[in-house]
Design a protein around this motif. Structure first.
Motif, PDB file in Angstrom:
ATOM      1  N   ALA A 209       0.778  -1.279  -0.081  1.00  0.00           N
ATOM      2  CA  ALA A 209      -0.102  -0.055  -0.126  1.00  0.00           C
ATOM      3  C   ALA A 209       0.837   1.259  -0.120  1.00  0.00           C
ATOM      4  N   MET A 210       1.852   1.244   0.783  1.00  0.00           N
ATOM      5  CA  MET A 210       2.763   2.540   0.770  1.00  0.00           C
ATOM      6  C   MET A 210       3.627   2.531  -0.525  1.00  0.00           C
ATOM      7  N   MET A 211       4.201   1.316  -1.014  1.00  0.00           N
ATOM      8  CA  MET A 211       4.824   1.353  -2.244  1.00  0.00           C
ATOM      9  C   MET A 211       3.920   2.179  -3.291  1.00  0.00           C
ATOM     10  N   ALA A 212       2.756   1.849  -3.223  1.00  0.00           N
ATOM     11  CA  ALA A 212       1.759   2.268  -4.131  1.00  0.00           C
ATOM     12  C   ALA A 212       1.479   3.782  -4.091  1.00  0.00           C
ATOM     13  N   GLY A 213       1.688   4.529  -3.081  1.00  0.00           N
ATOM     14  CA  GLY A 213       1.477   6.012  -2.933  1.00  0.00           C
ATOM     15  C   GLY A 213       0.395   6.268  -1.828  1.00  0.00           C
ATOM     16  N   SER A 214      -0.009   5.237  -0.870  1.00  0.00           N
ATOM     17  CA  SER A 214      -0.943   5.533   0.161  1.00  0.00           C
ATOM     18  C   SER A 214      -0.337   6.743   1.207  1.00  0.00           C
ATOM     19  N   ASP A 215      -1.135   7.760   1.481  1.00  0.00           N
ATOM     20  CA  ASP A 215      -0.675   8.811   2.365  1.00  0.00           C
ATOM     21  C   ASP A 215      -0.985   8.110   3.729  1.00  0.00           C
ATOM     22  N   PHE A 216      -1.799   7.428   4.043  1.00  0.00           N
ATOM     23  CA  PHE A 216      -2.266   6.577   5.177  1.00  0.00           C
ATOM     24  C   PHE A 216      -2.364   5.140   5.055  1.00  0.00           C
ATOM     25  N   ILE A 217      -2.203   4.354   5.990  1.00  0.00           N
ATOM     26  CA  ILE A 217      -2.417   2.817   5.949  1.00  0.00           C
ATOM     27  C   ILE A 217      -3.485   2.796   7.420  1.00  0.00           C
ATOM     28  N   ALA A 228      -9.482  -3.288  14.571  1.00  0.00           N
ATOM     29  CA  ALA A 228      -8.340  -2.842  15.168  1.00  0.00           C
ATOM     30  C   ALA A 228      -7.804  -3.611  16.317  1.00  0.00           C
ATOM     31  N   THR A 229      -6.598  -4.325  16.307  1.00  0.00           N
ATOM     32  CA  THR A 229      -6.055  -4.923  17.148  1.00  0.00           C
ATOM     33  C   THR A 229      -4.672  -4.486  17.627  1.00  0.00           C
ATOM     34  N   PHE A 230      -4.205  -4.386  18.716  1.00  0.00           N
ATOM     35  CA  PHE A 230      -2.748  -4.084  19.119  1.00  0.00           C
ATOM     36  C   PHE A 230      -1.743  -4.486  18.325  1.00  0.00           C
ATOM     37  N   PRO A 231      -1.697  -5.955  18.330  1.00  0.00           N
ATOM     38  CA  PRO A 231      -0.540  -6.686  17.489  1.00  0.00           C
ATOM     39  C   PRO A 231      -0.721  -6.311  16.126  1.00  0.00           C
ATOM     40  N   VAL A 232      -1.610  -6.012  15.309  1.00  0.00           N
ATOM     41  CA  VAL A 232      -1.889  -5.647  13.991  1.00  0.00           C
ATOM     42  C   VAL A 232      -1.107  -4.145  13.824  1.00  0.00           C
ATOM     43  N   GLY A 233      -1.777  -3.268  14.914  1.00  0.00           N
ATOM     44  CA  GLY A 233      -1.145  -1.900  14.925  1.00  0.00           C
ATOM     45  C   GLY A 233       0.300  -1.673  15.056  1.00  0.00           C
ATOM     46  N   LEU A 234       0.882  -2.754  15.874  1.00  0.00           N
ATOM     47  CA  LEU A 234       2.318  -2.619  15.986  1.00  0.00           C
ATOM     48  C   LEU A 234       2.993  -3.072  14.702  1.00  0.00           C
ATOM     49  N   VAL A 235       2.476  -4.310  14.262  1.00  0.00           N
ATOM     50  CA  VAL A 235       3.137  -4.687  12.690  1.00  0.00           C
ATOM     51  C   VAL A 235       2.883  -3.456  11.556  1.00  0.00           C
ATOM     52  N   MET A 236       1.805  -3.014  11.614  1.00  0.00           N
ATOM     53  CA  MET A 236       1.608  -1.800  10.659  1.00  0.00           C
ATOM     54  C   MET A 236       2.385  -0.610  10.953  1.00  0.00           C
ATOM     55  N   VAL A 237       2.673  -0.340  12.154  1.00  0.00           N
ATOM     56  CA  VAL A 237       3.558   1.004  12.300  1.00  0.00           C
ATOM     57  C   VAL A 237       5.051   0.580  12.155  1.00  0.00           C
ATOM     58  N   ARG A 238       5.265  -0.701  12.491  1.00  0.00           N
ATOM     59  CA  ARG A 238       6.746  -0.849  12.103  1.00  0.00           C
ATOM     60  C   ARG A 238       7.079  -0.968  10.654  1.00  0.00           C
ATOM     61  N   ALA A 239       5.988  -1.262   9.808  1.00  0.00           N
ATOM     62  CA  ALA A 239       6.120  -1.198   8.352  1.00  0.00           C
ATOM     63  C   ALA A 239       6.273   0.225   8.089  1.00  0.00           C
ATOM     64  N   ILE A 240       5.560   1.071   8.480  1.00  0.00           N
ATOM     65  CA  ILE A 240       5.588   2.442   8.189  1.00  0.00           C
ATOM     66  C   ILE A 240       6.848   2.830   8.575  1.00  0.00           C
ATOM     67  N   ARG A 241       7.621   2.404   9.849  1.00  0.00           N
ATOM     68  CA  ARG A 241       9.163   3.016  10.185  1.00  0.00           C
ATOM     69  C   ARG A 241       9.832   2.519   9.298  1.00  0.00           C
ATOM     70  N   ASP A 242       9.759   1.200   8.739  1.00  0.00           N
ATOM     71  CA  ASP A 242      10.771   0.754   8.008  1.00  0.00           C
ATOM     72  C   ASP A 242      10.732   1.344   6.389  1.00  0.00           C
ATOM     73  N   TYR A 244       9.692   4.404   6.133  1.00  0.00           N
ATOM     74  CA  TYR A 244      10.323   5.784   6.277  1.00  0.00           C
ATOM     75  C   TYR A 244      11.956   5.764   6.053  1.00  0.00           C
ATOM     76  N   TRP A 245      12.186   4.582   6.802  1.00  0.00           N
ATOM     77  CA  TRP A 245      13.949   4.686   6.844  1.00  0.00           C
ATOM     78  C   TRP A 245      14.417   4.361   5.290  1.00  0.00           C
ATOM     79  N   GLY A 248      12.299   7.664   2.836  1.00  0.00           N
ATOM     80  CA  GLY A 248      12.142   9.140   3.395  1.00  0.00           C
ATOM     81  C   GLY A 248      10.886   9.666   3.472  1.00  0.00           C
ATOM     82  N   TYR A 249       9.835   8.971   2.928  1.00  0.00           N
ATOM     83  CA  TYR A 249       8.448   8.964   3.053  1.00  0.00           C
ATOM     84  C   TYR A 249       7.685   8.907   4.458  1.00  0.00           C
ATOM     85  N   LYS A 250       7.075   9.855   5.117  1.00  0.00           N
ATOM     86  CA  LYS A 250       6.351   9.755   6.232  1.00  0.00           C
ATOM     87  C   LYS A 250       4.841   9.083   6.038  1.00  0.00           C
ATOM     88  N   VAL A 251       4.402   8.009   6.061  1.00  0.00           N
ATOM     89  CA  VAL A 251       3.147   7.796   5.981  1.00  0.00           C
ATOM     90  C   VAL A 251       2.421   7.557   7.325  1.00  0.00           C
TER      91      VAL A 251
END
Length: 318
Positions: A209-217, A228-242, A244-245, A248-251
């Motif tokens: 989703a982020m490769m394809a240009g999503s501004d949010f997931i 929305a469950t916490f384990p799923v949220g944790l996986v998604m935010v770590r994907a966001i962090r990766d 970004y690293w 350079g795009y903040k999603v």
């Protein structure tokens, strides 16, 4: 809003390297939720921050222009004015982040917000919400119609079949076309994580989703059996962090579905602070999709100010 995510070329090699340590994810998710809670003035401040990150939502079959208008009024005045004055926050321009409705109600929301003299953006779900099982041509047209009616944000929903059958490049192309159909409107991509089968699929779908240009997931439509469950949220935010690293795009991140209490909101804010840092603690990069959450937050603010619990008639309904 934050700078747009321009996306990247599809990278199957990146997906092939994905490994999710489920026991470690569950431990970390539990740890964040059981940390010492903020109290008193700090809690009130965090709750007001949560209010500014809410996409105040109505997605019901009985939505009408009148209840959308009422929702817009609540979005502009989410907390009773005298309560804000008591905390010296009445002049801070506290509103919800957006109002989220079905495409057919976008024009009603735009009209109501314009009449109220505020610039809160209207978000619209689209692309065959909530199942995403309609033809791509129809889904893209739904996006265009919502944008034409004034939606500034589009919450698309992916076709989960493409994830479950491993058609990652097909998923990338569909989301890319949705991004093009959005034009200047910001795009939030709903993964429907309760339907994806595994945390590994959640991580891979987040990356695509982020490769394809999503501004949010976004986690869920709110219509799945598991939202929305916490384990799923944790996986998604770590994907966001990766992401970004590497790019350079903040999603941005939006948990949605089943978030009903002030404590829930504090937990999600804590997750963002712990995993992504203070830069993500704003409505440009963090949203809470909710329809009943605001009511509980306002009750907690009422108690903080008055020292007593609100009766049902003390607080205006959304």
């Amino acid at each position: 809003m934050a700078a747009r995510n321009q996306g990247t070329e599809f990278d199957l090699g990146w997906l092939a390297k994905v490994r999710v340590n489920q026991p470690a994810v569950l431990r970390r998710a539990a740890q964040i939720q059981t940390q010492r809670a903020v109290k008193k003035d700090w809690q009130a401040a965090w709750l007001l921050r949560a209010v500014t990150c809410i996409d105040l939502t109505t997605l019901s079959g009985d939505d009408t222009p009148s209840n959308v208008c009422r929702l817009c009024s609540k979005a502009k005045h989410p907390i009773r004015e005298d309560l804000l004055q008591a905390m010296n926050m009445h002049d801070k321009g506290i509103t919800t982040a957006a109002v989220c409705v079905y495409p057919a109600r976008v024009a009603d929301a735009v009209k109501a917000l314009k009449a109220a003299g505020c610039d809160i953006p209207v978000a619209s779900v689209a692309t065959g919400f909530p199942a995403g099982q309609t033809a791509l041509k129809t889904r893209l047209e739904e996006i265009r119609l919502a944008v034409e009616d004034g939606a500034q944000e589009i919450d698309i929903v992916i076709n989960r079949t493409l994830v479950l059958t491993g058609q990652w490049e097909g998923l990338y192309e569909e989301i890319r076309q949705c991004r093009q159909a959005c034009g200047e409107a910001h795009m939030k991509t709903i993964l429907g994580t309760g339907d994806l089968g595994s945390l590994t699929n959640v991580y891979k779908a987040s990356l695509v989703a982020m490769m394809a240009g999503s501004d949010f997931i976004k986690t869920s439509t709110g219509k799945e059996a598991v939202n929305a469950t916490f384990p799923v949220g944790l996986v998604m935010v770590r994907a966001i962090r990766d992401f970004y690293w590497r790019t350079g795009y903040k999603v941005g991140f939006k948990p949605a579905g089943g978030i009903r209490t002030a404590k829930d909101a504090l937990n999600w804010l804590a997750l963002m602070k712990e995993e992504l840092g203070n830069e993500w603690l704003n409505p440009q990069l963090f949203r809470l999709g909710a329809s009943t959450l605001l009511g509980d937050i306002e009750k907690q603010i009422y108690y903080h100010v008055t020292g007593r619990y609100a009766a049902y008639y003390d607080l205006p309904m959304a």
